[in-house]
Write a protein that holds these residues in place. Structure first.
Motif, short mmCIF file in Angstrom:
data_model
loop_
_atom_site.label_atom_id
_atom_site.label_comp_id
_atom_site.label_asym_id
_atom_site.label_seq_id
_atom_site.Cartn_x
_atom_site.Cartn_y
_atom_site.Cartn_z
N GLN A 74 48.19 33.81 48.10
CA GLN A 74 49.30 34.41 48.55
C GLN A 74 49.17 35.87 48.87
O GLN A 74 49.90 36.05 50.02
N ALA A 75 48.47 36.79 48.29
CA ALA A 75 48.41 38.01 48.95
C ALA A 75 47.71 38.27 50.02
O ALA A 75 48.26 38.95 50.87
N ARG A 76 46.68 37.54 50.61
CA ARG A 76 46.51 37.42 51.78
C ARG A 76 47.16 36.80 53.01
O ARG A 76 47.39 37.53 54.00
N GLU A 77 48.01 35.80 52.43
CA GLU A 77 48.79 35.24 53.39
C GLU A 77 50.41 35.64 53.39
O GLU A 77 50.91 35.88 54.47
N LYS A 78 50.59 36.50 52.45
CA LYS A 78 52.00 36.75 52.44
C LYS A 78 52.08 38.46 52.28
O LYS A 78 53.12 39.05 52.18
N HIS A 79 50.86 39.14 52.18
CA HIS A 79 50.94 40.55 51.87
C HIS A 79 51.46 41.07 50.66
O HIS A 79 52.37 41.94 50.49
N ILE A 80 51.52 40.14 49.36
CA ILE A 80 52.21 40.49 48.28
C ILE A 80 51.04 40.97 47.24
O ILE A 80 49.80 40.83 47.35
N ALA A 81 51.38 41.45 45.99
CA ALA A 81 50.63 42.11 44.98
C ALA A 81 49.86 40.72 44.61
O ALA A 81 50.34 39.62 44.20
N ASP A 82 48.57 41.16 43.91
CA ASP A 82 47.91 39.98 43.45
C ASP A 82 47.62 40.32 42.00
O ASP A 82 48.24 41.37 41.23
N THR A 83 46.54 39.93 41.02
CA THR A 83 46.41 40.13 39.92
C THR A 83 45.20 41.13 39.56
O THR A 83 44.74 41.48 38.56
N GLU A 84 44.65 41.62 40.71
CA GLU A 84 43.47 42.72 40.33
C GLU A 84 43.77 43.86 39.78
O GLU A 84 42.86 44.23 38.93
N ILE A 85 44.77 44.51 39.95
CA ILE A 85 45.44 45.71 39.20
C ILE A 85 46.71 45.47 38.61
O ILE A 85 46.77 45.92 37.21
N ALA A 86 47.54 44.90 39.42
CA ALA A 86 49.05 44.51 38.66
C ALA A 86 49.36 46.05 38.28
O ALA A 86 49.48 47.05 39.18
N VAL A 87 50.05 46.34 37.12
CA VAL A 87 50.21 47.55 36.78
C VAL A 87 49.10 48.11 35.86
O VAL A 87 49.39 49.12 35.09
N ASP A 88 47.92 47.67 35.54
CA ASP A 88 46.87 48.17 34.99
C ASP A 88 47.01 48.34 33.47
O ASP A 88 46.60 49.31 32.87
N PHE A 89 47.79 47.50 32.86
CA PHE A 89 48.15 47.45 31.45
C PHE A 89 46.85 47.69 30.62
O PHE A 89 46.63 48.22 29.60
N TYR A 90 45.88 46.79 31.16
CA TYR A 90 44.50 46.74 30.67
C TYR A 90 44.03 48.19 30.25
O TYR A 90 43.38 48.59 29.12
N HIS A 91 43.99 49.25 31.30
CA HIS A 91 43.66 50.64 31.10
C HIS A 91 44.71 51.49 30.46
O HIS A 91 44.37 52.86 30.26
N HIS A 92 45.75 51.20 30.67
CA HIS A 92 47.07 52.06 30.26
C HIS A 92 47.82 51.48 29.19
O HIS A 92 48.99 52.13 29.15
N TYR A 93 47.51 50.91 28.31
CA TYR A 93 48.33 50.19 27.10
C TYR A 93 48.55 51.16 26.29
O TYR A 93 49.76 51.02 25.81
#
Length: 260
Positions: A41-60
């Motif tokens: 969907q990110a490629r087709e509709k230019h919306i956000a995907d799951t690669e970074i999101a809000v980066d909770f993994y690194h900023h929890y």
């Protein structure tokens, strides 16, 4: 008359792993159906995907401090099945266990009650590729194994568990689970009911001091007019999309109208 909430009422907020964590292939994590769907969907509709999101993994840690400043007493988040068992049902990934241990410990240290969802829209893609996900009964065993790993590693600190998030939603939106037909949708729905029941029984058999239940998408349909046909349609939609699932979870069987 003034109403008041109990002192131990859990005010909080909620996220899911795929919507917030980012780091979608970091530290051994594998692809989920949500990763695949949102990348497309990110490629087709230019919306956000799951690669970074809000980066909770690194900023929890920073995010949990913001929760504390907001006065949150609880925080609902989901564990990514793909971080714990990257093959869906094979070897446990120590890095995934370590990440969620750190998140839970940080919440407990800040007096925020963790509320954990086991499966929130992010079925491991490998389970779809291998045997079509929850359309197959084999996925039930995989989910039970995954849940047991979570209970064993986090059950000493997590007192509130949710099994499957919005089951009626993910079985009726085909792309959420790579389902291709209505027949597959209801087969997956049935297998999820079994999976929920077995995981609930497993949790109670482990004598963990907490609570476990489903997370149901409770949406009330209002009739478009006062015509009896519209009123009946609204009732039927509520029955099929809400109350039938509650019946299964409470009584252990499908209501006759659902079977018919």
């Amino acid at each position: 008359m003034r109403m008041s909430f109990p002192k131990d009422f859990l005010w909080g907020a909620a996220i899911s792993a795929f919507q917030s964590e980012g780091a979608y292939l970091t530290d051994g994590k594998s692809l989920s159906v949500s990763d695949v769907r949102l990348h497309k969907q990110a490629r087709e509709k230019h919306i956000a995907d799951t690669e970074i999101a809000v980066d909770f993994y690194h900023h929890y840690k920073e995010d949990i401090q913001l929760m504390k400043e907001c006065g949150l007493k609880s925080f609902r988040f989901s564990i990514a099945w793909t971080r714990i068992l990257p093959e869906g049902e094979g070897e446990v990934n120590p890095a995934g266990i370590d990440f969620y241990n750190r998140v839970i410990d940080e919440m407990v240290a800040n007096h925020i009650e963790p509320v954990v969802t086991l499966y929130h829209f992010d079925l491991p893609q490998i389970l779809v590729d291998t045997y079509n996900g929850f359309v197959s009964r084999k996925c039930i065993d995989a989910f039970v194994k995954y849940a047991k790993v979570c209970f064993e590693n986090f059950g000493d600190r997590v007192k509130y568990w949710l099994t499957i998030n919005e089951q009626m939603v993910i079985t009726q939106i085909p792309s959420f689970q790579a389902i291709t037909s209505m027949k597959e949708a209801y087969q997956a729905f049935h297998h999820m009911n079994i999976a929920h029941a077995l995981v609930t029984k497993l949790y109670r058999s482990m004598h963990l001091k907490g609570k476990i239940g489903p997370c149901i998408s409770y949406t009330t349909r209002l009739p478009a007019t006062f015509k009896s046909s519209d009123v009946l349609l609204a009732y039927e939609q509520d029955d099929f999309n809400v109350f039938s699932l509650i019946d299964v979870h409470v009584y252990g069987k499908y209501p006759p109208y659902f079977i018919n």
